[in-house]
Design a protein around this motif. Structure first.
Motif, PDB file in Angstrom:
ATOM      1  N   SER A 193       0.840  -1.194   0.000  1.00  0.00           N
ATOM      2  CA  SER A 193       0.000   0.000   0.000  1.00  0.00           C
ATOM      3  C   SER A 193       0.875   1.243   0.000  1.00  0.00           C
ATOM      4  O   SER A 193       2.039   1.202   0.362  1.00  0.00           O
ATOM      5  CB  SER A 193      -0.925   0.005   1.219  1.00  0.00           C
ATOM      6  OG  SER A 193      -0.169   0.119   2.397  1.00  0.00           O
TER       7      SER A 193
ATOM      8  N   THR B 221       0.366   5.863   0.214  1.00  0.00           N
ATOM      9  CA  THR B 221      -0.480   7.063   0.200  1.00  0.00           C
ATOM     10  C   THR B 221      -0.023   8.023  -0.895  1.00  0.00           C
ATOM     11  O   THR B 221      -0.691   9.014  -1.158  1.00  0.00           O
ATOM     12  CB  THR B 221      -0.422   7.799   1.554  1.00  0.00           C
ATOM     13  OG1 THR B 221       0.936   8.095   1.859  1.00  0.00           O
ATOM     14  CG2 THR B 221      -1.053   6.960   2.649  1.00  0.00           C
ATOM     15  N   LYS B 222       1.096   7.721  -1.550  1.00  0.00           N
ATOM     16  CA  LYS B 222       1.651   8.626  -2.551  1.00  0.00           C
ATOM     17  C   LYS B 222       1.578   8.081  -3.971  1.00  0.00           C
ATOM     18  O   LYS B 222       1.258   8.799  -4.896  1.00  0.00           O
ATOM     19  CB  LYS B 222       3.091   8.958  -2.204  1.00  0.00           C
ATOM     20  CG  LYS B 222       3.216   9.736  -0.902  1.00  0.00           C
ATOM     21  CD  LYS B 222       4.653  10.073  -0.591  1.00  0.00           C
ATOM     22  CE  LYS B 222       4.800  10.976   0.591  1.00  0.00           C
ATOM     23  NZ  LYS B 222       4.383  10.533   1.851  1.00  0.00           N
TER      24      LYS B 222
ATOM     25  N   LYS C 202      -9.589   5.051   2.776  1.00  0.00           N
ATOM     26  CA  LYS C 202      -9.073   6.143   3.605  1.00  0.00           C
ATOM     27  C   LYS C 202      -8.429   5.526   4.833  1.00  0.00           C
ATOM     28  O   LYS C 202      -9.010   4.652   5.473  1.00  0.00           O
ATOM     29  CB  LYS C 202     -10.195   7.091   4.021  1.00  0.00           C
ATOM     30  CG  LYS C 202     -10.626   8.023   2.917  1.00  0.00           C
ATOM     31  CD  LYS C 202     -11.510   9.118   3.451  1.00  0.00           C
ATOM     32  CE  LYS C 202     -11.850  10.050   2.307  1.00  0.00           C
ATOM     33  NZ  LYS C 202     -12.656  11.167   2.741  1.00  0.00           N
ATOM     34  N   ASN C 203      -7.223   5.992   5.167  1.00  0.00           N
ATOM     35  CA  ASN C 203      -6.555   5.472   6.360  1.00  0.00           C
ATOM     36  C   ASN C 203      -7.007   6.256   7.592  1.00  0.00           C
ATOM     37  O   ASN C 203      -7.859   7.137   7.510  1.00  0.00           O
ATOM     38  CB  ASN C 203      -5.032   5.473   6.187  1.00  0.00           C
ATOM     39  CG  ASN C 203      -4.453   6.861   6.005  1.00  0.00           C
ATOM     40  OD1 ASN C 203      -5.105   7.872   6.264  1.00  0.00           O
ATOM     41  ND2 ASN C 203      -3.217   6.916   5.553  1.00  0.00           N
TER      42      ASN C 203
ATOM     43  N   GLU D 237      -6.264  10.179   4.952  1.00  0.00           N
ATOM     44  CA  GLU D 237      -5.632  10.253   3.632  1.00  0.00           C
ATOM     45  C   GLU D 237      -6.111   9.088   2.766  1.00  0.00           C
ATOM     46  O   GLU D 237      -6.437   8.022   3.267  1.00  0.00           O
ATOM     47  CB  GLU D 237      -4.107  10.140   3.752  1.00  0.00           C
ATOM     48  CG  GLU D 237      -3.453  11.220   4.574  1.00  0.00           C
ATOM     49  CD  GLU D 237      -1.969  10.909   4.748  1.00  0.00           C
ATOM     50  OE1 GLU D 237      -1.175  11.789   4.389  1.00  0.00           O
ATOM     51  OE2 GLU D 237      -1.634   9.822   5.236  1.00  0.00           O
TER      52      GLU D 237
ATOM     53  N   GLU E 215      -5.508   6.002   0.622  1.00  0.00           N
ATOM     54  CA  GLU E 215      -4.460   4.986   0.586  1.00  0.00           C
ATOM     55  C   GLU E 215      -4.734   4.064  -0.594  1.00  0.00           C
ATOM     56  O   GLU E 215      -5.854   3.614  -0.797  1.00  0.00           O
ATOM     57  CB  GLU E 215      -4.468   4.192   1.893  1.00  0.00           C
ATOM     58  CG  GLU E 215      -3.292   3.292   2.063  1.00  0.00           C
ATOM     59  CD  GLU E 215      -3.222   2.691   3.462  1.00  0.00           C
ATOM     60  OE1 GLU E 215      -2.117   2.364   3.885  1.00  0.00           O
ATOM     61  OE2 GLU E 215      -4.268   2.554   4.125  1.00  0.00           O
TER      62      GLU E 215
END
Length: 142
Positions: free
Chosen positions: A68, A70-71, A81-82, A86, A88
């Motif tokens: 995984s 987030t970028k 959403k984590n 954010e 993910e």
């Protein structure tokens, strides 16, 4: 041979860029054909002839999250959403593998697909059904 690849061969833990570079040159369809050929050879050589439960070979199917971020993302990423709120991006797969007596052989895997207008991504049950169908279609005919 590149320095990154030489480091992998000498036993040092490779950096993520070296792994990415190495994997980017591999054709997934070719790996799939090699895997299918290996499974066919195992069946022909009767590796699975003595099962562990009443003489049967048992296989388990389970889902696994591969990675995984987030970028970074791709069009096939699943999204959630984590805890920090954010987005993910991640990939999940359903894998079928023999259990019990060795050798433990992966019979197949199926990547779960991202949402296609619905609110949820594809689940393990749907991917598992597709995986069973795939394995059944690639069984050798006796």
């Amino acid at each position: 041979m590149s320095k990154r690849l030489r480091n992998c061969i000498r036993g040092k833990i490779p950096k993520v860029d070296a792994v990415r570079d190495l994997l980017s040159g591999i054709d997934p369809e070719e790996v799939q054909k090699i895997h299918e050929g290996t499974i066919d050879t195992l069946k022909k050589n009767r590796v699975f002839r003595e099962g562990t439960i009443g003489g049967y070979v048992v296989a388990g199917i389970d889902g696994v999250e591969l990675f995984s971020s987030t970028k970074k993302s791709c069009p096939d990423c699943l999204i959630r959403k984590n805890r920090a709120g954010e987005m993910e991006y991640f990939h999940r797969s359903v894998v079928c593998m023999t259990v019990g007596k060795a050798p433990h052989v992966i019979l197949g895997k199926e990547m779960l697909k991202s949402r296609d207008g619905a609110e949820k991504d594809e689940g393990e049950l749907t991917g598992g059904k597709r995986l069973i169908f795939f394995i059944k279609m690639h069984e050798p005919k006796n």
